[in-house]
Design a protein around this motif. Structure first.
Motif, PDB file in Angstrom:
ATOM      1  N   GLU A 295      -4.541  -0.749  -0.238  1.00  0.00           N
ATOM      2  CA  GLU A 295      -4.956  -0.009   0.946  1.00  0.00           C
ATOM      3  C   GLU A 295      -6.126  -0.728   1.619  1.00  0.00           C
ATOM      4  O   GLU A 295      -6.126  -0.979   2.825  1.00  0.00           O
ATOM      5  CB  GLU A 295      -5.372   1.399   0.507  1.00  0.00           C
ATOM      6  CG  GLU A 295      -5.643   2.351   1.618  1.00  0.00           C
ATOM      7  CD  GLU A 295      -4.406   2.594   2.472  1.00  0.00           C
ATOM      8  OE1 GLU A 295      -3.316   2.760   1.900  1.00  0.00           O
ATOM      9  OE2 GLU A 295      -4.560   2.586   3.695  1.00  0.00           O
TER      10      GLU A 295
ATOM     11  N   GLU B 298      12.429  -6.809  -1.604  1.00  0.00           N
ATOM     12  CA  GLU B 298      12.044  -6.016  -0.442  1.00  0.00           C
ATOM     13  C   GLU B 298      11.088  -6.779   0.473  1.00  0.00           C
ATOM     14  O   GLU B 298      11.171  -6.694   1.689  1.00  0.00           O
ATOM     15  CB  GLU B 298      11.378  -4.705  -0.884  1.00  0.00           C
ATOM     16  CG  GLU B 298      12.354  -3.602  -1.192  1.00  0.00           C
ATOM     17  CD  GLU B 298      13.173  -3.188   0.017  1.00  0.00           C
ATOM     18  OE1 GLU B 298      14.344  -3.602   0.074  1.00  0.00           O
ATOM     19  OE2 GLU B 298      12.667  -2.463   0.877  1.00  0.00           O
TER      20      GLU B 298
ATOM     21  N   TYR C 100      12.308  -5.923  -7.510  1.00  0.00           N
ATOM     22  CA  TYR C 100      12.462  -5.078  -6.325  1.00  0.00           C
ATOM     23  C   TYR C 100      11.488  -5.516  -5.236  1.00  0.00           C
ATOM     24  O   TYR C 100      11.846  -5.635  -4.062  1.00  0.00           O
ATOM     25  CB  TYR C 100      12.225  -3.611  -6.710  1.00  0.00           C
ATOM     26  CG  TYR C 100      12.246  -2.654  -5.559  1.00  0.00           C
ATOM     27  CD1 TYR C 100      13.446  -2.302  -4.947  1.00  0.00           C
ATOM     28  CD2 TYR C 100      11.066  -2.085  -5.074  1.00  0.00           C
ATOM     29  CE1 TYR C 100      13.467  -1.415  -3.887  1.00  0.00           C
ATOM     30  CE2 TYR C 100      11.088  -1.192  -4.013  1.00  0.00           C
ATOM     31  CZ  TYR C 100      12.278  -0.866  -3.417  1.00  0.00           C
ATOM     32  OH  TYR C 100      12.308   0.013  -2.371  1.00  0.00           O
TER      33      TYR C 100
ATOM     34  N   VAL D 286       7.134  -5.427 -14.642  1.00  0.00           N
ATOM     35  CA  VAL D 286       6.929  -4.294 -13.737  1.00  0.00           C
ATOM     36  C   VAL D 286       5.573  -4.394 -13.079  1.00  0.00           C
ATOM     37  O   VAL D 286       4.627  -4.992 -13.600  1.00  0.00           O
ATOM     38  CB  VAL D 286       7.043  -2.931 -14.458  1.00  0.00           C
ATOM     39  CG1 VAL D 286       8.467  -2.683 -14.897  1.00  0.00           C
ATOM     40  CG2 VAL D 286       6.053  -2.849 -15.601  1.00  0.00           C
TER      41      VAL D 286
ATOM     42  N   LYS E 207       1.769   4.208  -3.156  1.00  0.00           N
ATOM     43  CA  LYS E 207       1.606   5.637  -3.014  1.00  0.00           C
ATOM     44  C   LYS E 207       2.915   6.376  -3.285  1.00  0.00           C
ATOM     45  O   LYS E 207       2.909   7.478  -3.828  1.00  0.00           O
ATOM     46  CB  LYS E 207       1.130   5.961  -1.597  1.00  0.00           C
ATOM     47  CG  LYS E 207      -0.029   6.938  -1.599  1.00  0.00           C
ATOM     48  CD  LYS E 207      -0.624   7.041  -0.231  1.00  0.00           C
ATOM     49  CE  LYS E 207      -1.610   8.196  -0.183  1.00  0.00           C
ATOM     50  NZ  LYS E 207      -2.146   8.357   1.162  1.00  0.00           N
ATOM     51  N   ALA E 208       4.014   5.745  -2.899  1.00  0.00           N
ATOM     52  CA  ALA E 208       5.282   6.465  -2.941  1.00  0.00           C
ATOM     53  C   ALA E 208       5.997   6.322  -4.278  1.00  0.00           C
ATOM     54  O   ALA E 208       6.619   7.263  -4.751  1.00  0.00           O
ATOM     55  CB  ALA E 208       6.183   5.982  -1.814  1.00  0.00           C
ATOM     56  N   PHE E 209       5.950   5.159  -4.845  1.00  0.00           N
ATOM     57  CA  PHE E 209       6.690   4.945  -6.084  1.00  0.00           C
ATOM     58  C   PHE E 209       5.725   4.883  -7.258  1.00  0.00           C
ATOM     59  O   PHE E 209       4.982   3.913  -7.393  1.00  0.00           O
ATOM     60  CB  PHE E 209       7.495   3.641  -6.017  1.00  0.00           C
ATOM     61  CG  PHE E 209       8.398   3.550  -4.822  1.00  0.00           C
ATOM     62  CD1 PHE E 209       9.480   4.413  -4.696  1.00  0.00           C
ATOM     63  CD2 PHE E 209       8.169   2.640  -3.821  1.00  0.00           C
ATOM     64  CE1 PHE E 209      10.322   4.336  -3.585  1.00  0.00           C
ATOM     65  CE2 PHE E 209       8.994   2.559  -2.715  1.00  0.00           C
ATOM     66  CZ  PHE E 209      10.075   3.406  -2.591  1.00  0.00           C
TER      67      PHE E 209
ATOM     68  N   ALA F 199       0.841  -1.194   0.000  1.00  0.00           N
ATOM     69  CA  ALA F 199       0.000   0.000   0.000  1.00  0.00           C
ATOM     70  C   ALA F 199       0.879   1.248   0.000  1.00  0.00           C
ATOM     71  O   ALA F 199       0.598   2.224  -0.700  1.00  0.00           O
ATOM     72  CB  ALA F 199      -0.920  -0.016   1.215  1.00  0.00           C
ATOM     73  N   LYS F 200       1.950   1.201   0.772  1.00  0.00           N
ATOM     74  CA  LYS F 200       2.839   2.365   0.826  1.00  0.00           C
ATOM     75  C   LYS F 200       3.588   2.542  -0.487  1.00  0.00           C
ATOM     76  O   LYS F 200       3.723   3.657  -0.981  1.00  0.00           O
ATOM     77  CB  LYS F 200       3.845   2.177   1.958  1.00  0.00           C
ATOM     78  CG  LYS F 200       3.247   2.487   3.289  1.00  0.00           C
ATOM     79  CD  LYS F 200       4.200   2.119   4.395  1.00  0.00           C
ATOM     80  CE  LYS F 200       3.402   1.959   5.670  1.00  0.00           C
ATOM     81  NZ  LYS F 200       4.063   1.047   6.596  1.00  0.00           N
TER      82      LYS F 200
ATOM     83  N   GLU G  29       5.600   2.961 -11.651  1.00  0.00           N
ATOM     84  CA  GLU G  29       5.783   1.517 -11.656  1.00  0.00           C
ATOM     85  C   GLU G  29       7.026   1.110 -10.893  1.00  0.00           C
ATOM     86  O   GLU G  29       7.890   1.926 -10.582  1.00  0.00           O
ATOM     87  CB  GLU G  29       5.878   0.997 -13.098  1.00  0.00           C
ATOM     88  CG  GLU G  29       6.998   1.666 -13.879  1.00  0.00           C
ATOM     89  CD  GLU G  29       6.900   1.362 -15.369  1.00  0.00           C
ATOM     90  OE1 GLU G  29       5.775   1.329 -15.883  1.00  0.00           O
ATOM     91  OE2 GLU G  29       7.946   1.148 -15.992  1.00  0.00           O
ATOM     92  N   LEU G  30       7.092  -0.181 -10.552  1.00  0.00           N
ATOM     93  CA  LEU G  30       8.249  -0.739  -9.850  1.00  0.00           C
ATOM     94  C   LEU G  30       8.607  -2.050 -10.510  1.00  0.00           C
ATOM     95  O   LEU G  30       7.728  -2.783 -10.966  1.00  0.00           O
ATOM     96  CB  LEU G  30       7.875  -1.017  -8.393  1.00  0.00           C
ATOM     97  CG  LEU G  30       8.050   0.087  -7.366  1.00  0.00           C
ATOM     98  CD1 LEU G  30       7.476  -0.383  -6.042  1.00  0.00           C
ATOM     99  CD2 LEU G  30       9.498   0.485  -7.194  1.00  0.00           C
ATOM    100  N   ARG G  31       9.874  -2.370 -10.483  1.00  0.00           N
ATOM    101  CA  ARG G  31      10.262  -3.693 -10.982  1.00  0.00           C
ATOM    102  C   ARG G  31       9.747  -4.759 -10.024  1.00  0.00           C
ATOM    103  O   ARG G  31       9.823  -4.601  -8.809  1.00  0.00           O
ATOM    104  CB  ARG G  31      11.782  -3.812 -11.049  1.00  0.00           C
ATOM    105  CG  ARG G  31      12.380  -3.157 -12.253  1.00  0.00           C
ATOM    106  CD  ARG G  31      13.894  -3.282 -12.127  1.00  0.00           C
ATOM    107  NE  ARG G  31      14.535  -2.445 -13.125  1.00  0.00           N
ATOM    108  CZ  ARG G  31      15.289  -2.947 -14.111  1.00  0.00           C
ATOM    109  NH1 ARG G  31      15.488  -4.249 -14.198  1.00  0.00           N
ATOM    110  NH2 ARG G  31      15.841  -2.152 -14.981  1.00  0.00           N
TER     111      ARG G  31
END
Lengths: 510, 439
Positions: free
Chosen positions: A494, A454, A450, A483, A440-442, A436-437, A445-447
């Motif tokens: 959320e 994480e 990752y 991604v 909001k923060a990234f 959820a975080k 997109e994210l790999r």
């Protein structure tokens, strides 16, 4: 109270005291009806508790007092049996009169309850003193046998390659493994040789060094446990007035919730329980039948409780049951064990306290019980806080409190003992919170890689599956990687997170 | 005995509840002589006869409402007399006879039950409820002393239940647990009274609740307080509103309500209740003010991100010692100082159950740190005549460096990103302006 009225002669007789009435109304004496006939009487235990002073041995028969005779007509065979019991020639000086009477009462009662009073061949029935002698013999054999079988068992190598340790990995180096009764090992003064040369009175009669209160307690219990030395059973059993001492020799016993004071015949004494534990450990390794094991452990715990046995053996029983329950995810049982363990450790009884104190912290993280968590931390000494398992648990707690998911998942990858079973319970909701975080923060997109790293997924596939379970459209393939479209996730994680945190599911917990 | 009953008559005639309750107060410090005189020679028969006479035949007796009520008071005073005997003996104030606090508890419980019965069976009026207060208050105190006495003598008590396991905590506080049952009874006979408001026992509700909560906290079983709060709020419509009750009861109740919310992490509610308690609390009740602040300060920290001022803390040296270093560290965005302050106070914080809350203050330190980095970043190149805009994009590396400096320990980029994500999530800063996206 120098009230002048108290001595005025005219008043006291005129105003009769009310207190005799008010004081004696705690219960209303009811005369027992005597006219119910035979069918009702076998259940009545009244005749046995009535004679406060037993008749002298010279009396030809321990004939029940007259009022009881009205209620129950003893068959002649029974009368003869009683008579034989107290014949001078049959008396045994090593057996006290009370013991004999208790045994006699028990024998007659059991036949009465079983309805075999008239059918039993009382002439062939062994006399109470004979039964007591036999019982003592048996008890002696049992404790001897348990000494013999106390050799180490061949260690079973855990074949599991999982990162988690199984409960069975722990069962070998148990300090109280084998059947050496802890109070025997406690008093180091009595070596094996001492015991063999004078088996009946070794540790107790030797001059003892100053003892701790706990030791004294244990020894008191030992005396009780070694009942054959003095009195096998108290003359008039009063089950509610203190710990009972069992005499059941069965190794296995089904668990039954007590609704009345337990009978000694249904309770196993400590030496038997030691062998029970060994048997259960073997069975658990062999069959892994949790329903059976849990049931057996519960009855084992019950027997310990009703006999007020609290020593290192007790601790090991609870520890082993707790580990098994953990492995099977039975948090209800686990929590019961842990509550007991906390008290036992607090009483200064040795065990694997660091291991279980660490579990305790993890458990309360899972149940999100902040008050209990606070108490669990308050229980720790500074030295304990430095112990690896506890330090780990505290770090996990602190990472979560600060919502530092990065650290949290690193701790998740490296859990001492069986803590991973507990962490598994709340790792999912923490992943949701972290996602959820991230959403909001990234952005946008994210790999996937990752996220796998994480959030400590075992593989990209597992991470992908986790996301797909919530939404199928959030992953996208690129040339050489996948991604996660954080920008499109919206409130999906959320909501999932608040749902997961809303109610902690305590399976089986009442 | 005469003296006491004389006081009873005065109080009864004047309908003075507090005075009446005072006659039943077993305070051996305050009333040692009076109690000893009351106990007299400890003669059962004459005590009973005296009471009978004083209540029924004496010329100067007060007329009670009914025969029933007379019987009720006689029973109460007789039971009180017996309890006083035990208390005096337990305190060692009677030559020769000894007693134990367990016996005192049993005797006082008897007395309490009779007082309760006075309301259920003997028609006592509502102005006499201070008697219930005294009964409940001392029942709790005696239970605590009796439990302490039992644990120090520590003999293997008889098994009272057939549970499968030992119940160690229940065993240690057995009598106090028992006490809560009777306190609940007191609470219930107050709450369930259906008489019109001016004659209702409902006026005793808050005193009973406060006593009950006090006991729950002592027993570490705050969860039991919930049903009580529910019961009160369910009957709120036909209850006098709380501001009609004595202030002392209001403050205590609000304090407990606040702490309960606090423990449930409902800081907004907690702040509301605690603020009320803080404002109403008597200025000389130093200890109470301190207790309220202990929870109010962490509340404020989390809800409004405000810190206690030096002025506020000044009258409370203990709070000052605990909170001031934390506040300073937060203000200065000093992670290291914050961690140290938290560690130094850990024992105290945990004891007061505020550690887990204060720990979260670290977020605020981080936020302040980020702000420093932001200010330090300076301005963008000016465009035209307009004043140069602030540099709003902060490289993660800058923040990493700041954290390293502030906490004096190394930190890896992944963790910094995680902390950043947290700050963004909590809307301490905006994602667009601050993070340099990672890919």
């Amino acid at each position: 109270m120098s009230s002048p009225w108290a001595v005025q002669p005219g008043i006291q007789p005129a105003a009769p005291y009310t207190y005799p009435q008010t004081l004696s109304t705690a219960y209303t004496p009811i005369t027992i009806r005597q006219g119910f006939g035979q069918a009702y009487q076998p259940q009545s235990q009244y005749p046995y508790s009535a004679p406060a002073n037993p008749p002298p041995p010279s009396a030809p028969a321990m004939a029940p007092p007259a009022e009881q005779q009205q209620k129950f007509d003893w068959p002649d065979s029974v009368r003869n049996y009683v008579q034989r019991t107290f014949q001078k020639s049959n008396l045994d000086t090593s057996i006290s009169r009370q013991e004999m009477e208790a045994k006699l009462k028990e024998t007659i009662r059991s036949s009465q309850e079983a309805g075999t009073m008239y059918t039993l061949n009382w002439d062939e029935m062994p006399l109470p003193q004979q039964m007591i002698r036999e019982e003592r013999q048996r008890a002696l054999m049992v404790s001897m046998a348990s000494l013999k079988t106390s050799g180490p068992e061949p260690p079973v190598i855990a074949l599991s390659s999982s990162k988690k340790r199984k409960s069975s990995d722990f069962s070998e180096p148990e300090p109280t493994n084998g059947s050496t009764v802890p109070w025997r090992s406690n008093s180091k003064a009595a070596s094996l040789g001492d015991r063999i040369s004078k088996p009946a009175n070794s540790p107790m009669d030797a001059p003892l060094p100053a003892k701790s209160k706990f030791q004294k307690h244990t020894e008191k219990r030992q005396r009780r446990g070694d009942g054959y030395r003095s009195s096998y059973r108290s003359p008039s059993p009063q089950p509610a007035s203190g710990p009972i001492v069992g005499c059941n020799q069965e190794l296995e016993k089904n668990y039954l919730r007590l609704t009345a004071p337990p009978k000694p015949e249904a309770v196993r004494p400590e030496p038997v329980l030691h062998r029970t534990l060994d048997l259960l450990k073997k069975k658990w390794r062999k069959d892994g039948n949790y329903v059976y094991i849990c049931d057996q452990f519960k009855s084992l715990r019950q027997d310990l409780t009703v006999q007020h046995i609290r020593n290192e053996f007790t601790v090991s029983v609870y520890e082993i049951h707790a580990r098994i329950a953990l492995e099977k995810g039975d948090l209800g049982e686990y929590n019961q064990c842990q509550t007991q363990l906390r008290a036992l450790y607090k009483a200064g009884i040795k065990g694997n306290s660091t291991e279980f104190k660490a579990y305790r912290i993890l458990y309360f993280i899972h149940t999100a019980n902040r008050t209990a968590l606070n108490d669990a931390i308050a229980d720790l000494t500074p030295a304990e806080k430095e112990e690896l398992p506890i330090k780990h648990a505290l770090n996990v707690r602190s990472a979560l409190a600060l919502e530092n998911y990065h650290k949290f998942f690193q701790y998740y990858l490296d859990v001492p003992n069986m803590g991973a079973y507990l962490m598994d319970m709340f790792v999912k909701r923490e992943r949701l919170a972290a996602l959820a975080k991230m959403c909001k923060a990234f952005k946008p997109e994210l790999r996937l890689r990752y996220i796998t790293e994480e959030l400590a997924f075992e593989s990209d596939a597992e991470a992908a599956q986790f996301i797909i379970d919530y939404d199928q459209d959030l992953l996208q393939e690129r040339e050489d990687h996948i991604v996660f479209l954080t920008g499109k996730a919206g409130r999906r994680f959320e909501d999932a997170k608040s749902e997961a945190f809303r109610r902690v599911d305590l399976k089986g917990q009442i | 005995m005469d003296g006491l009953i004389h006081e009873f008559r005065l109080a009864y005639a004047g309908m003075k509840g507090d005075q009446l309750a005072e006659t039943l107060r077993p305070d051996t410090q305050l009333y040692a002589n009076k109690l000893r005189a009351f106990w007299g020679r400890g003669d059962f028969h004459s005590a009973n006869a005296d009471l009978e006479f004083l209540f029924k035949h004496d010329q100067s007796r007060v007329r009670l409402a009914s025969r029933d009520e007379t019987e009720g008071w006689i029973a109460i005073y007789f039971s009180y007399w017996k309890a006083v005997g035990e208390i005096l003996a337990a305190e060692g104030l009677l030559n020769g006879s000894r007693s134990s606090w367990v016996k005192v508890y049993v005797a006082w419980k008897e007395f309490t039950l009779l007082v309760i019965r006075g309301y259920t069976n003997h028609g006592f009026e509502n102005w006499t409820i201070p008697c219930l207060y005294v009964a409940g208050k001392y029942l709790r105190l005696f239970a605590i002393r009796a439990d302490a006495e039992r644990s120090s003598s520590n003999n293997d008590a008889a098994m009272t239940s057939f549970g499968d396991d030992f119940d160690p905590t229940a065993e240690a506080n057995k009598l106090l647990h028992d006490c809560t049952n009777h306190l609940t009874k007191i609470f219930q006979i107050c709450l369930t009274d259906r008489a019109p408001m001016e004659a209702s026992r409902k006026w005793g509700v808050y005193y009973a609740i406060n006593l009950l909560f006090k006991t729950y906290f002592k027993l570490n079983s705050e969860s039991l307080a919930k049903p009580v709060l529910h019961a009160v709020s369910a009957g709120r419509t036909d209850m006098p509103s709380i501001d009609k009750f004595p202030k002392s009861q209001q403050v205590t109740f609000k304090y407990y309500e606040g702490v309960l919310s606090f423990l449930e992490e409902n800081y907004v509610e907690a702040e509301k209740h605690l603020t009320l308690a803080w404002l109403m609390c008597h200025k000389d009740s130093h200890r109470n003010l301190e207790l309220i602040l202990t929870y109010l300060i962490p509340c404020h920290l989390l809800t409004t991100h405000t810190l206690p001022s030096a002025q506020l803390l000044e009258p409370f040296p203990q709070l000052q010692r605990l909170f001031w270093p934390l506040a300073q560290a937060i203000k200065k965005a000093d992670l290291r100082a914050f961690d140290l302050a938290l560690r130094d106070g850990e024992g105290e914080f945990i004891k007061r159950r505020i550690y887990l809350t204060l720990e979260r203050g670290r977020d605020i330190v981080l936020r302040n740190l980020l702000r420093k980095v932001f200010i330090d970043a300076g301005f963008e190149e000016p465009k035209g005549d307009a004043p140069p805009p602030r540099r709003t994009r902060i490289p993660v590396a800058d923040f990493t460096a700041a954290i390293k400096l502030s906490q004096g320990e190394d930190i890896d980029t992944d963790e910094v990103e995680c902390l950043m994500a947290n700050l963004i999530y909590k809307a301490c800063c905006s994602p667009r302006s601050h993070i340099i996206p990672r890919l």
